[in-house]
Structures are given as structure tokens and as C-alpha cells.
Design a protein around this motif. Structure first.
Motif, short mmCIF file in Angstrom:
data_model
loop_
_atom_site.label_atom_id
_atom_site.label_comp_id
_atom_site.label_asym_id
_atom_site.label_seq_id
_atom_site.Cartn_x
_atom_site.Cartn_y
_atom_site.Cartn_z
N GLU A 121 -12.09 23.93 -38.58
CA GLU A 121 -12.71 23.90 -39.91
C GLU A 121 -11.72 24.12 -41.03
OE1 GLU A 121 -16.09 26.30 -40.67
OE2 GLU A 121 -17.29 25.29 -39.12
N GLU A 122 -10.82 25.07 -40.85
CA GLU A 122 -9.92 25.41 -41.95
C GLU A 122 -8.61 25.91 -41.38
OE1 GLU A 122 -8.90 24.81 -44.69
OE2 GLU A 122 -10.19 25.88 -46.13
N CYS A 123 -7.56 25.73 -42.17
CA CYS A 123 -6.23 26.21 -41.79
C CYS A 123 -5.57 26.72 -43.07
CB CYS A 123 -5.43 25.06 -41.17
SG CYS A 123 -3.74 25.49 -40.83
N ILE A 124 -5.11 27.95 -43.05
CA ILE A 124 -4.52 28.55 -44.24
C ILE A 124 -3.16 29.12 -43.91
CG2 ILE A 124 -4.87 30.20 -46.12
CD1 ILE A 124 -7.80 30.40 -45.21
N ARG A 125 -2.13 28.73 -44.67
CA ARG A 125 -0.81 29.34 -44.47
C ARG A 125 -0.77 30.63 -45.28
NH1 ARG A 125 2.89 25.15 -44.97
NH2 ARG A 125 3.16 25.10 -42.72
#
Lengths: 451, 116
Positions: free
Chosen positions: B101-105
Motif C-alpha cells: 500500500e505505501e512505502c516511506i523513506r
């Protein structure tokens, strides 16, 4: 060893004299009799030394075991432990007879049928006041650790069966002859020059022979799969450090025990051992800090070993200042050798040649410059006038070159034949799965999420 | 975005890593796990054969943009399936592909495809 030196008949310098000598002493040994009183002090220390040298073998297992990858930890430790079984049995059967019997085959080996299964020494007390059983068992420990040292050179990539056959044959054909040449009272290196080639506790017999044999075997069977591209990091440096500690402790038996006494020569060897180990470790730490910016634990442990290896031949003849210098020189040369090895790209996995080979050579050669005056005076007397450092240096160099040449050539033939007949190098599948699973059916750490 | 989870044999890790790097997939997470599938692995303990309930495996987790799913899966399939002698046998593992769903650095707070 010192006791041999004091009682060996020094005037025997030629073949004919030797034959006469053997004829007069057979079947008894040259330097033991049955009615000597037991010196309980010397015997107690030799018993302790025997146990201390044996302690080095599990120490070595831990040292090497920690340095390999997780999948090979048991297999690597088994290389050391298997040597305790194989070499002890062979030593009792025929090893002692081959090392400490009188010359046969022109001095290539010793042989005394009385020593088979040690049956002839049941009641014997050496002139040093030590039961010959103790001396035989003490010497037997050296025959265990020497082939175990070689295992580090071809770590992680040999079959267990091939390894077992290799150390058995290597012990019989390389170790026993070398041991006879250097330490038997009629060995030709023992009698070379004015007062013999100096090898107090096994610089040539143990460390140079193991180092060069490891190098030859590692070159012959080739690098590990993925070397040097894949990083192959130690699985447990804590265990390696504990192993290095046990080796240091055990080395007091190795060196100070080689006096076959409990007295002044023992104290001299003990002090030299401590001095060289400490200065070796310190020198490595300083060199590495300067070169890499950090002082690693493995570097410190390697320095301990380099210092101990270098002082092994020298412990009986150098004073503390000389031992400090020997240890430091050994670390410098070994550090350099390992750096060169990394550039050359061959896979002496745990640096058996880099530490034991190079350290042994450095010790055996450089010790010539640090011999105590008393020893040189005795040597001069034995030589009938004068004996110089350079003359001793040449004797040392000959002994080193002979050990290198002999160990290298016989090892090459052995690994070649064993690989052809039984398979020495393991196949890709067992190498990938690891020695532990492939040859032992076990895992080193736990049964589940082991690291 | 997809999350590719692959369970492979321990001794295949080096090969799979090499294949992934060759396919320019370098951002991965590796963990040691144990599990139970169809494979039976015998061990020896004091002369007796023992079959452990759980067998150690290695789990790879790789988050990829959709266009890289096939490249990644193929790299794993080609490298993890065969042992050193070129045979395939039970216990090579599985690959799971799940929607992400989501990927955050964390450092830059970038979100989505750019963060992968």
C-alpha cells in the motif's frame, strides 16, 4: 630439546661414529635407564605441560571454529578434535618409535621396535628423572597439534574423510621424520654445526612444516567457492578470542615444558614466551591501528600467535629483550605477509602460512641474533674455539630450508594422491550446504533460528 | 508497488544474492527463519537419525515497483531452485507476491514509488 642436548654424545659427527654409537646402545635407548630416581618436581611440571599442550588443541578448535562461517563451525572444530583421536592412536602405535628410535634409512627416520605400542618404556625413567611415558605423551601432543594447525589453510572446503587420511599420512611421513631430525639425539639437524640447529619447542618441526604444508594444500585444492568476491566473515569472534587465550596459556606447556625439566631452563623459556606473545600482540595492534585506523580483536589475537610462534624455536636461547624484539618482528612480517597474500589472491583461509609459516621462519632465523652469551660460549667450546652468530645463522637457514623443502614436496604428493583416490576437495553441493550438514549431520548453534 | 517475500534454502543465499545484484536489485532484507513444508531433513544425534519439526530457511523481503516484479521473481527462480550439482529437489522454497500500500523513506519522508 634441552635434555637431549645435555646428554647427547657430542663427538658423534660422522656416519661411522654414528653406526658405532647405535651398535653400542641398542636395544636400549641412548639416554634413559631403568634405575634412575624419579625427580618429582620435574615430573609434576612435565605432567602439567602435557595437559597444557593438549589444551591448545580445543583452543585451536575454538580459534579456527570462530573464524569460519556458521555452516562450517562444527566441521572446522572437528578438524582439531579428529587430530586428537587419530594422531594420539598413531603416536602410541608407531609415532614414538619413528621419532625417537635410532636412525634408520640413513637418518631419514628413527626406528625402535621396542617402542611399538610404547611397550618398551613401561618401566623407564629418563636421565632427567621423568618417566619416559610422560616424555612420550608430551611429545605426542605436538604430533596432534601440528596437523591440526594445517586445517586452517583449507578450511571450509575439504571432505572429512580426505582430511582424516591426510593428517594420518602427513603425521607419519612429514611430522615424524622432521621430529626425528630435529629432536632425536642422533637426528642430523640436532647435531648440525657446533651445537645443533636451534629449535627449542618446534619452530621448524611444528610451525614451519604446518605453515608450508597448509600453503601447498591450499594452492592445490583451490579457493573456496565465491572467494574472494563473497565476504566470508567470522561467525563468532568471541569464541576465537577465547581460543586465542587458551592457546597462549597452553603455550607455556609447549615452550617451558620443552625444557624437560623444572628448573632454570624452564624459567628462561617461560619468560621468553610471555615476552614474545605480549610484544607480538602489541606490535600487531599498533601496526593495524596505524594502517587501518582501528585495532581489531582478531588482529590482537593474530599478534599473540605470531609472537608465540616466533619464540617457539627460540625460547631456550633468547633473553627477555630478544624475545620482545622477536615477537614484534614476527607480527610485522606476518602482517606484511597477509597483506601480500590478499593481493596475490590465493585462499589460505585462516592464514596458516601467514602466521605459522612466516612467524616460524622469522623466529628460527632471527633468533640467531639474540642468543644468550652462555650458549654461544658453549657452542664455541664444542666447535673447538670460535662460533659466530653468522655460522649459527647458516645452520638455522639450512634447517629452515630443509623443513620447507621436505614438508612442501611430501605434502604436495599426499594431497595429489588423496584427492585422486578418496576426494580431498569437497563437491560444490556439500561446500554450499556446509561441512556441518554434509559430513557431520549436525548444526553448530541451536536447532532453530541460529545466527 | 509489490512486496516480494521469498523463502529459500539457507545455502542458496549467496547464489540468489549474486543473481539479484546481477539483475540490479540491491535493496533487500534478509532474515533467518524456520518453518515446515514438504522437506524432510535428517540429522544425526548420538547415532540416531532425528527429523526436526522445523527446518531453518532464509527469508528475503524485497519491495519493488510493479515493473520490477518479473525481473526479481525470475532472478530468484533461476538461482534458488537447483543445488550445486544442478538438481532440483524438495525444499527449495516459495515466493509470495503481495500488494504494497505505501512505502516511506524515513530519512527524507518521501512516499510511494520514489521511496523504493
Amino acid at each position: 630439546m634441552e635434555i637431549n642436548r645435555t646428554i647427547a654424545l657430542r663427538h658423534i659427527r660422522n656416519w661411522f661414529g654414528l653406526l658405532a654409537f647405535i651398535a653400542t646402545v641398542m636395544p636400549n635407548t641412548a639416554w634413559a635407564s631403568e634405575n634412575k630416581p624419579i625427580d618429582s618436581g620435574a615430573t609434576a611440571w612435565m605432567l602439567t605441560s602435557t595437559a597444557l599442550v593438549l589444551l591448545m588443541v580445543p583452543g585451536l578448535a575454538m580459534f579456527y571454529g570462530g573464524l569460519v562461517r556458521t555452516k562450517n563451525v562444527i566441521g572446522t572444530m572437528m578438524h582439531s578434535f579428529a587430530a586428537m583421536g587419530i594422531m594420539s592412536v598413531l603416536w602410541i602405535i608407531c609415532g614414538y618409535a619413528m621419532c625417537f628410535g635410532p636412525n634408520v634409512f640413513g637418518g631419514w627416520l628413527g626406528w625402535n621396535t621396542e617402542y611399538l605400542f610404547l611397550k618398551g618404556i613401561d618401566q623407564t625413567i629418563l636421565d632427567a628423572g621423568v618417566p619416559e611415558y610422560v616424555f612420550a605423551m608430551f611429545q605426542g601432543k605436538f604430533a596432534i597439534i601440528t596437523p591440526a594447525l594445517i586445517a586452517g589453510a583449507f578450511a571450509e572446503r575439504v571432505t572429512f574423510k580426505g582430511y582424516c587420511i591426510f593428517i594420518a599420512l602427513w603425521g607419519l611421513l612429514v611430522y615424524n621424520p622432521l621430529c626425528h631430525w630435529v629432536w632425536a639425539p642422533d637426528g642430523f639437524l640436532f647435531n648440525m654445526g657446533a651445537a645443533g640447529a636451534i629449535d627449542f619447542a618446534g619452530g621448524t618441526v611444528v610451525h614451519i612444516s604446518a605453515g608450508i604444508s597448509g600453503l601447498v594444500a591450499a594452492l592445490f585444492i583451490g579457493a573456496r567457492r565465491g572467494f574472494p568476491k563473497t565476504a566470508m566473515l567470522p561467525n563468532n569472534l568471541v569464541m576465537t578470542m577465547m581460543g586465542a587465550g587458551l592457546l597462549w596459556v597452553g603455550w607455556f606447556g609447549f615452550n617451558a615444558g620443552s625444557s624437560i625439566a623444572s628448573g632454570l631452563s624452564t624459567a628462561q623459556a617461560l619468560t621468553a614466551t610471555q615476552a614474545a606473545a605480549a610484544s607480538g600482540a602489541l606490535a600487531w595492534m599498533i601496526i593495524e591501528s596505524w594502517h587501518q585506523g582501528k585495532a581489531t580483536a582478531l588482529g590482537f589475537a593474530s599478534g599473540i600467535l605470531a609472537g608465540l610462534v616466533a619464540v617457539t624455536p627460540a625460547a631456550g636461547v633468547v633473553q627477555p629483550a630478544g624475545a620482545l624484539l622477536l615477537g614484534a618482528f614476527a607480527s610485522g612480517f606476518c602482517y606484511l605477509a597477509i597483506n601480500i597474500k590478499n593481493r596475490l589472491g590465493y585462499d589460505d583461509s585462516l592464514d596458516v602460512f601467514g602466521i605459522h609459516g612466516v612467524g616460524g621462519i622469522v623466529g628460527a632465523i632471527l633468533l640467531s641474533f639474540f642468543i644468550r652469551d652462555g650458549w654461544m660460549a658453549d657452542a664455541a667450546k664444542a666447535a673447538g674455539g670460535s662460533w659466530s652468530v653468522w655460522q649459527q645463522l647458516s645452520v638455522q637457514a639450512v634447517a629452515v630450508l630443509l623443513a620447507i623443502g621436505y614438508a612442501a614436496s611430501v605434502t604436495f604428493v599426499l594431497v595429489f594422491l588423496i584427492h585422486k583416490l578418496f576426494g580431498f576437495r569437497n563437491d560444490t553441493q556439500s561446500e554450499m550446504a556446509g561441512l556441518d550438514h554434509s559430513f557431520h549431520g549436525e548444526r553448530g548453534y541451536g536447532m532453530l533460528n541460529a545466527g | 508497488m509489490k512486496l516480494i517475500t521469498a523463502i529459500i534454502r539457507e545455502d542458496m543465499l549467496d547464489q540468489v544474492r549474486e543473481a539479484l545484484i546481477q539483475a540490479e536489485i540491491t535493496r533487500i532484507t534478509v532474515s533467518r527463519v524456520s518453518g515446515h513444508g514438504r522437506q524432510v531433513e535428517e540429522r544425526i544425534h548420538r547415532g540416531e537419525k532425528i527429523v526436526p519439526d522445523l527446518i531453518p530457511k532464509v527469508r528475503l523481503e524485497i519491495a519493488v515497483n510493479d515493473s520490477f516484479v518479473d525481473i526479481t521473481c525470475n532472478a530468484i527462480l533461476e538461482s534458488a531452485g537447483k543445488n550445486g550439482n544442478g538438481e532440483s529437489y524438495i525444499g527449495s522454497g516459495k515466493i509470495f507476491v503481495t500488494p504494497l500500500e505505501e512505502c516511506i523513506r524515513i530519512r527524507t519522508k518521501e512516499r510511494g514509488s520514489a521511496a523504493i
